[in-house]
Scaffold this motif. Structure first.
Motif, PDB file in Angstrom:
ATOM      1  N   PRO A  17      28.281   8.309  51.471  1.00  0.00           N
ATOM      2  CA  PRO A  17      28.184   9.106  52.548  1.00  0.00           C
ATOM      3  C   PRO A  17      27.778   8.205  53.748  1.00  0.00           C
ATOM      4  O   PRO A  17      28.864   8.731  55.217  1.00  0.00           O
ATOM      5  N   ALA A  18      27.123   7.144  53.852  1.00  0.00           N
ATOM      6  CA  ALA A  18      27.099   6.944  54.970  1.00  0.00           C
ATOM      7  C   ALA A  18      28.485   5.504  55.507  1.00  0.00           C
ATOM      8  O   ALA A  18      28.887   5.806  57.216  1.00  0.00           O
ATOM      9  N   LEU A  19      29.044   5.758  54.505  1.00  0.00           N
ATOM     10  CA  LEU A  19      30.144   4.872  54.568  1.00  0.00           C
ATOM     11  C   LEU A  19      31.466   5.983  55.343  1.00  0.00           C
ATOM     12  O   LEU A  19      32.382   5.190  56.630  1.00  0.00           O
ATOM     13  N   ILE A  20      31.662   7.398  54.648  1.00  0.00           N
ATOM     14  CA  ILE A  20      32.181   8.202  55.244  1.00  0.00           C
ATOM     15  C   ILE A  20      31.454   8.696  56.944  1.00  0.00           C
ATOM     16  O   ILE A  20      32.506   8.974  57.518  1.00  0.00           O
ATOM     17  N   ILE A  21      30.835   8.701  56.558  1.00  0.00           N
ATOM     18  CA  ILE A  21      30.043   9.088  58.693  1.00  0.00           C
ATOM     19  C   ILE A  21      30.562   7.782  59.007  1.00  0.00           C
ATOM     20  O   ILE A  21      31.016   8.152  60.476  1.00  0.00           O
TER      21      ILE A  21
ATOM     22  N   VAL B 260      34.013   5.962  63.962  1.00  0.00           N
ATOM     23  CA  VAL B 260      34.702   5.731  64.013  1.00  0.00           C
ATOM     24  C   VAL B 260      36.842   5.913  64.193  1.00  0.00           C
ATOM     25  O   VAL B 260      37.211   5.714  65.071  1.00  0.00           O
ATOM     26  N   GLY B 261      36.723   6.719  63.742  1.00  0.00           N
ATOM     27  CA  GLY B 261      38.385   8.024  64.155  1.00  0.00           C
ATOM     28  C   GLY B 261      37.631   8.402  64.941  1.00  0.00           C
ATOM     29  O   GLY B 261      38.969   8.379  65.805  1.00  0.00           O
ATOM     30  N   ILE B 262      36.571   8.740  65.294  1.00  0.00           N
ATOM     31  CA  ILE B 262      37.184   9.830  66.880  1.00  0.00           C
ATOM     32  C   ILE B 262      36.719   8.731  68.093  1.00  0.00           C
ATOM     33  O   ILE B 262      37.162   8.823  68.637  1.00  0.00           O
TER      34      ILE B 262
ATOM     35  N   LEU C  48      46.254   3.311  68.961  1.00  0.00           N
ATOM     36  CA  LEU C  48      44.459   3.722  68.945  1.00  0.00           C
ATOM     37  C   LEU C  48      44.348   5.058  68.659  1.00  0.00           C
ATOM     38  O   LEU C  48      44.297   5.500  67.838  1.00  0.00           O
ATOM     39  N   LEU C  49      45.631   5.792  68.939  1.00  0.00           N
ATOM     40  CA  LEU C  49      45.476   6.958  69.148  1.00  0.00           C
ATOM     41  C   LEU C  49      45.651   7.497  67.586  1.00  0.00           C
ATOM     42  O   LEU C  49      45.090   8.569  66.858  1.00  0.00           O
ATOM     43  N   TRP C  50      46.516   6.758  67.225  1.00  0.00           N
ATOM     44  CA  TRP C  50      47.523   7.093  65.793  1.00  0.00           C
ATOM     45  C   TRP C  50      46.216   6.498  64.217  1.00  0.00           C
ATOM     46  O   TRP C  50      45.964   7.416  63.389  1.00  0.00           O
ATOM     47  N   LEU C  51      45.889   4.854  64.814  1.00  0.00           N
ATOM     48  CA  LEU C  51      45.007   4.893  63.997  1.00  0.00           C
ATOM     49  C   LEU C  51      43.660   5.841  63.763  1.00  0.00           C
ATOM     50  O   LEU C  51      42.926   5.884  63.130  1.00  0.00           O
TER      51      LEU C  51
ATOM     52  N   ILE D  22      43.482   8.756  64.307  1.00  0.00           N
ATOM     53  CA  ILE D  22      43.560  10.503  63.292  1.00  0.00           C
ATOM     54  C   ILE D  22      43.712  10.146  61.558  1.00  0.00           C
ATOM     55  O   ILE D  22      43.170  10.112  61.362  1.00  0.00           O
ATOM     56  N   VAL D  23      44.531   8.879  61.496  1.00  0.00           N
ATOM     57  CA  VAL D  23      44.704   8.859  60.402  1.00  0.00           C
ATOM     58  C   VAL D  23      42.991   8.101  59.384  1.00  0.00           C
ATOM     59  O   VAL D  23      43.011   8.839  58.542  1.00  0.00           O
ATOM     60  N   ILE D  24      42.402   7.100  60.381  1.00  0.00           N
ATOM     61  CA  ILE D  24      40.938   6.594  60.242  1.00  0.00           C
ATOM     62  C   ILE D  24      39.756   8.776  59.956  1.00  0.00           C
ATOM     63  O   ILE D  24      39.443   8.382  58.932  1.00  0.00           O
ATOM     64  N   LEU D  25      40.160   9.164  61.000  1.00  0.00           N
ATOM     65  CA  LEU D  25      39.151  10.815  60.666  1.00  0.00           C
ATOM     66  C   LEU D  25      39.299  11.197  59.777  1.00  0.00           C
ATOM     67  O   LEU D  25      38.965  12.200  59.141  1.00  0.00           O
TER      68      LEU D  25
END
Length: 52
Positions: free
Chosen positions: A2-6, A11-13, A28-31, A33-36
């Motif tokens: 769960p810590a990794l998911i948080i 990082v995505g936000i 970075l906008l696309w990155l 979005i993808v990470i989020l």
């Protein structure tokens, strides 16, 4: 896990906000979005697996 998911969601936000505020780094906008999306999917999978 769960810590990794948080961390992925945070990082995505951050990347999403940096991509919006800084025109020069549009990737970075696309990155962000993808990470989020990856973080949300991982959270949903963990939540669904805990329910069953």
């Amino acid at each position: 896990m769960p810590a990794l998911i948080i961390i992925l969601i945070v990082v995505g936000i951050v990347c999403l906000l940096l991509g919006v505020f800084v025109e020069a780094v549009k990737f970075l906008l696309w990155l962000g979005i993808v990470i989020l999306v990856i973080g949300i999917i991982a959270w949903l999978l963990g939540f669904i697996r805990r329910q069953t």
